[in-house]
Design a protein around this motif. Structure first.
Motif, short mmCIF file in Angstrom:
data_model
loop_
_atom_site.label_atom_id
_atom_site.label_comp_id
_atom_site.label_asym_id
_atom_site.label_seq_id
_atom_site.Cartn_x
_atom_site.Cartn_y
_atom_site.Cartn_z
N GLU A 12 0.83 -1.21 0.00
CA GLU A 12 0.00 0.00 0.00
C GLU A 12 0.87 1.26 0.00
OE1 GLU A 12 -3.95 -1.56 2.44
OE2 GLU A 12 -2.15 -0.93 3.53
N LEU A 13 1.90 1.22 0.81
CA LEU A 13 2.79 2.38 0.86
C LEU A 13 3.45 2.64 -0.49
CD1 LEU A 13 4.45 2.00 4.35
CD2 LEU A 13 2.89 3.78 3.61
N LEU A 14 3.87 1.56 -1.12
CA LEU A 14 4.52 1.72 -2.44
C LEU A 14 3.56 2.31 -3.46
CD1 LEU A 14 6.63 -1.54 -2.68
CD2 LEU A 14 7.44 0.80 -2.47
N VAL A 15 2.32 1.81 -3.43
CA VAL A 15 1.33 2.34 -4.37
C VAL A 15 1.09 3.82 -4.11
CG1 VAL A 15 -1.11 2.26 -5.01
CG2 VAL A 15 0.20 0.14 -4.78
N CYS A 16 1.00 4.14 -2.81
CA CYS A 16 0.78 5.56 -2.46
C CYS A 16 1.94 6.43 -2.93
CB CYS A 16 0.61 5.65 -0.94
SG CYS A 16 0.31 7.32 -0.39
N ALA A 17 3.14 5.94 -2.65
CA ALA A 17 4.32 6.71 -3.07
C ALA A 17 4.33 6.87 -4.59
CB ALA A 17 5.59 6.02 -2.60
N PHE A 18 3.96 5.83 -5.28
CA PHE A 18 3.93 5.88 -6.73
C PHE A 18 2.93 6.93 -7.23
CE2 PHE A 18 2.24 4.23 -10.79
CZ PHE A 18 3.41 4.31 -11.53
N LEU A 19 1.76 6.92 -6.60
CA LEU A 19 0.75 7.89 -7.00
C LEU A 19 1.23 9.32 -6.71
CD1 LEU A 19 -2.54 6.16 -5.78
CD2 LEU A 19 -1.78 6.52 -8.14
N LEU A 20 1.84 9.50 -5.54
CA LEU A 20 2.37 10.82 -5.22
C LEU A 20 3.42 11.27 -6.23
CD1 LEU A 20 2.71 10.80 -1.33
CD2 LEU A 20 1.29 12.29 -2.72
N ALA A 21 4.25 10.30 -6.62
CA ALA A 21 5.29 10.64 -7.61
C ALA A 21 4.66 11.07 -8.92
CB ALA A 21 6.20 9.43 -7.83
N ILE A 22 3.60 10.38 -9.31
CA ILE A 22 2.94 10.75 -10.57
C ILE A 22 2.34 12.16 -10.47
CG2 ILE A 22 0.91 10.25 -12.00
CD1 ILE A 22 1.48 7.30 -11.61
N VAL A 23 1.66 12.42 -9.35
CA VAL A 23 1.07 13.75 -9.17
C VAL A 23 2.16 14.82 -9.15
CG1 VAL A 23 -0.18 15.22 -7.54
CG2 VAL A 23 -0.98 12.89 -7.98
#
Lengths: 172, 380
Positions: A12-23
């Protein structure tokens, strides 16, 4: 232990970090686009300056001239093609962008913009087209703008003064 | 206890905190840089906007002007300036305005070198007058260069940045005199140049612009400059650039040799014999009448020789017309009154000569008859 008490998994953390990176990347890209557009506006403004100056010179060229033949004066007044080379003409015009940081250089960036002019004698229209790069760091024009101006017959015949005699005031 | 219930060890917390600090500091630095860039970008856009607005204003003002000219070009003097002058006239009277920069001023001066100022007035604006009330219109100016191009020079016009010809669209334009516009500048010189291109280059730290200006009167404008068809009192001025009323006239005559195509011979009074003696054979002589007109403006009034017109008499060769009747005047005793001379010897002159004298003499007499009693305008 309930799911709510369990905390986040690594996934979950990785997915969140990934989304933040995209934003974040999208935001940075937007900033960059804004900066590029702003810089592109500068090149367009420079092209506009070149076009307006060409129109000003065209007006000056056709404004007045002397004719040794009085009978030619009327013709010159109604047809201004005498002032322009027929067909299209091309030349280069300069512009200077002063954004040292924009392109990694510390000196003003000098552009050479291609200019094409044409005079339509039938419509008494002078047009000028200026090519310009969309980005300030590129010297290759990929856009253009065109200005047209009608150069109407002057109320004053070429070569004639504009002074109009009038009666002097009574007290003169 | 399962691992999920165990909590974080101190090492994990420390590592996480360190990573967070690193990421946060990097993010903060990036954000700070972004904000600084945004501020710089904003300031730069504002500066470029000011430059663009001034360029647009100059073009708009040119459309309303009847004359644009370079009023001053700075040399090495401390208070030298580069000055761009505009003028127009309408029913409200003449209007003048100027843009100027003092490139040799220091930053501590009242008008620093990097300030471009605008001056407006209803009278001609003197070049570089520091006392003029002026409005700063642009700051951080690093260059303000002016150049004038007559129409005949436009085919050879060169791009100011590239120094390459950019007048390819223009045919060879005949030499064209600058058009007098019926106004004088602050030095009293006639303003001309309505058909002239004035080019200015304006440099700041953020941008550079070249603006070509042509007065809007030409060629598509419809503003007619009016010149007065003067009556006798200002006709004598023959100065349509500065019509004025003249209030005094004096006429004299002489035999100024420089004014004659051939040597002048005149009668000389011979005191020994009491007769007038011709200095050479025949009646080959001529007279120069000088009509001197004055206007009221010089100080003290009436002392300025505003205009002199000359009427040259015939030369009598003795073979055509008869010799002057009566005794000639004694030049050695001083010149007689010109009107008396004309009354006595005028009938011997040719009709054309008499008409020239009579016409000018009528104007002269009219000026003297009116003087300043009927009121006058200093400058039309």
């Amino acid at each position: 232990m309930t799911t709510a008490e369990r905390g986040f998994t690594l996934l979950e953390l990785l997915v969140c970090a990934f989304l933040l990176a995209i934003v974040g990347a999208a935001t940075a890209g937007a900033f960059a686009a804004v900066a590029r557009n702003a810089a592109g506006g500068e090149t367009r403004a420079a092209a506009l300056m070149v076009a307006e100056n060409a129109l000003a010179r065209a007006r000056a060229v056709s404004a007045y001239a002397q004719s040794a033949d009085p009978s030619a004066v009327a013709a010159m007044a109604t047809d201004r093609s005498w002032a322009f080379v027929p067909g299209t003409r091309t030349f280069g015009a300069g512009a200077e962008l002063r954004a040292p940081a924009q392109c990694g250089g510390g000196v003003p960036l000098r552009l050479k913009l291609p200019v094409t002019t044409a005079y339509d004698a039938a419509r008494q229209t002078f047009s000028v087209t200026v090519g310009y790069p969309s980005g300030p760091c590129s010297a290759q024009p990929d856009r253009s703008l065109t200005l047209r101006a009608v150069l109407p017959p002057s109320v004053y015949a070429p070569g004639q003064g504009v002074a109009v005699p009038v009666n002097v005031p009574a007290r003169m | 206890m399962r691992s999920s219930e165990r909590g974080f060890s101190l090492v994990e917390i420390l590592v996480a905190a360190a990573l967070f600090a690193l990421v946060a500091s990097a993010a903060f630095a990036t954000l700070r840089q972004a904000l600084a860039d945004a501020r710089r970008l904003g300031a730069r856009h504002a500066a470029l906007g000011a430059l663009e607005r001034l360029s647009a204003q100059l073009r708009a003002e040119a459309r309303g002007a009847t004359a644009i000219w370079v009023g001053a070009s700075a040399g090495g003097g401390r208070d030298d300036c580069d000055q761009l002058d505009f003028a127009t006239a309408d029913a409200g009277g003449p209007k003048f305005w100027s843009y100027r920069r003092f490139p040799n001023h220091a930053a501590s001066d009242a008008i620093p070198a990097d300030v471009l100022q605008r001056v407006a007035s209803t009278v001609p604006i003197a070049a570089c007058a520091l006392a003029d009330p002026a409005e700063p219109v642009l700051r951080e100016v690093s260059g303000f260069a002016l150049a004038r191009f007559d129409p005949s020079a436009l085919t050879a016009h060169a791009d100011p940045y590239l120094a390459q010809p950019d007048g390819a669209f223009a045919k060879t334009v005949p030499a064209d005199p600058r058009v007098p516009l019926g106004m004088n500048d602050a030095d009293g010189k006639p303003i001309a140049g309505g058909n002239t291109l004035t080019e200015l280059r304006l440099d700041t730290a953020d941008g550079s612009r070249v603006v070509d200006l042509v007065p809007g009167t030409f060629p598509s404008g419809f503003t007619a400059l009016l010149t007065y068809a003067c009556n006798a009192r200002c006709q004598v001025g023959h100065d349509t650039n500065a019509p004025k009323t003249l209030t005094q006239c004096a006429v004299s005559w002489s035999t100024d040799p420089a004014r004659f195509p051939q040597p002048v011979q005149a009668y000389v009074y011979d005191a020994a014999t009491g007769t007038y003696v011709l200095t050479a054979q025949g009646y080959d002589w001529a007279v120069l009448f000088r009509f001197r007109y004055f206007d009221p403006r010089p100080v003290p009034p009436g002392t300025g020789d505003e205009l002199s017109r000359y009427v040259v008499s015939d030369t009598f060769d003795g073979g055509g017309r008869p010799a002057p009747p009566g005794p000639p005047f004694d030049r050695s005793a001083g010149l007689p009154d010109a009107q008396a001379w004309y009354a006595a010897l005028g009938p011997s002159l040719s009709p054309a000569m008499r008409k020239a004298f009579d016409d000018e003499n009528a104007i002269c007499s009219g000026v003297n008859a009116q003087r300043t009693g009927a009121g006058y305008y200093d400058n039309g």
